[in-house]
Scaffold this motif. Sequence first.
Motif, PDB file in Angstrom:
ATOM      1  N   PRO A  17       0.832  -1.205   0.000  1.00  0.00           N
ATOM      2  CA  PRO A  17       0.000   0.000   0.000  1.00  0.00           C
ATOM      3  C   PRO A  17       0.868   1.257   0.000  1.00  0.00           C
ATOM      4  O   PRO A  17       1.935   1.285   0.627  1.00  0.00           O
ATOM      5  CB  PRO A  17      -0.783  -0.100   1.318  1.00  0.00           C
ATOM      6  N   LEU A  18       0.415   2.287  -0.693  1.00  0.00           N
ATOM      7  CA  LEU A  18       1.175   3.543  -0.804  1.00  0.00           C
ATOM      8  C   LEU A  18       1.562   4.101   0.565  1.00  0.00           C
ATOM      9  O   LEU A  18       2.679   4.565   0.769  1.00  0.00           O
ATOM     10  CB  LEU A  18       0.333   4.579  -1.558  1.00  0.00           C
ATOM     11  N   ALA A  19       0.626   4.029   1.516  1.00  0.00           N
ATOM     12  CA  ALA A  19       0.869   4.650   2.818  1.00  0.00           C
ATOM     13  C   ALA A  19       2.048   4.033   3.567  1.00  0.00           C
ATOM     14  O   ALA A  19       2.612   4.645   4.467  1.00  0.00           O
ATOM     15  CB  ALA A  19      -0.391   4.558   3.682  1.00  0.00           C
ATOM     16  N   ALA A  20       2.447   2.823   3.179  1.00  0.00           N
ATOM     17  CA  ALA A  20       3.578   2.166   3.849  1.00  0.00           C
ATOM     18  C   ALA A  20       4.897   2.849   3.515  1.00  0.00           C
ATOM     19  O   ALA A  20       5.893   2.653   4.205  1.00  0.00           O
ATOM     20  CB  ALA A  20       3.629   0.698   3.456  1.00  0.00           C
ATOM     21  N   GLY A  21       4.914   3.625   2.460  1.00  0.00           N
ATOM     22  CA  GLY A  21       6.175   4.243   2.031  1.00  0.00           C
ATOM     23  C   GLY A  21       6.505   5.525   2.750  1.00  0.00           C
ATOM     24  O   GLY A  21       7.563   6.122   2.528  1.00  0.00           O
ATOM     25  N   GLY A  22       5.615   5.984   3.633  1.00  0.00           N
ATOM     26  CA  GLY A  22       5.838   7.287   4.257  1.00  0.00           C
ATOM     27  C   GLY A  22       6.695   7.222   5.486  1.00  0.00           C
ATOM     28  O   GLY A  22       7.288   6.232   5.800  1.00  0.00           O
TER      29      GLY A  22
END
Lengths: 90, 173
Positions: A85-90
């Motif tokens: 998921p995109l949010a894991a990259g933050g």
Amino acid sequence: MAVTVILPGSLKDWFDGTDEVSCRPDTLGKCFEDLAARYPVFASKLYDEQGNISNLLIFVNGDNAAKGKWLATPLADGDEVGIIPLAAGG
Amino acid sequence: MIIDDPNSHFIFLFHPNIYSGEKYTIYNGKEMTNAQVMEYWGKWLVLARRERLDELAAKLDRFVEARLIPCIKYDRRPSQNLGMEECVMMVYCDFRKRDQVWTLLKKQGVKLKAWVTEKETMQLWMPGSPLLERWMESKGLDGPTKELVREDAGRRLKHIMENPDEIFSPWEQ
């Protein structure tokens, strides 16, 4: 040999409960088409309302593939694709 | 050293010297500049349940103590406000040492290989980015506060870009 696609536990439901699937070596776009045809939940989650892949981070052999014409990224035998998921990259 | 402060969303693994002012953004003994961090710094991402990450942290701590891994942080609980169902561990290191660090992670059973550069992380959180907007929405921020947050994020990024030779200072967590 084939391309191995590895998923985190939270995305297993998209792939009938497995965290590892495979696709034929071609391009990332073709791999996703192949997976979308086999896994309807993945197909329904892949694109956002605008038809873009904006909620995921895609890695090819560990590197972030989402740069430029990333769906054209070539995949060879033995390559590994990671999807998170995109949010894991933050 | 595992720093588990219940008041923090993150659990950290640092070398104890962090308390005597030592930075973790170091390469070959020298503190890295903003430009070097933008070029080389990044993290391996590991997604898993909290229990699995606790086990992994306990095994990786000795590598942090031995300075083979500069630092690690992971979620105390999934960031459900960002749509996450699992916790995320971020294993930080310099690109030039990432293969060495990946080998350590692989030996502990990590399979999914996901490297994100510091530059990519900042792009994910820059003003107007979907992630920053989603985070502000989840926090219930009003319009003027959202604008202040966007301005602050923009100011921090601008400062890093405009001062490439300055020693990098990590953002407060």
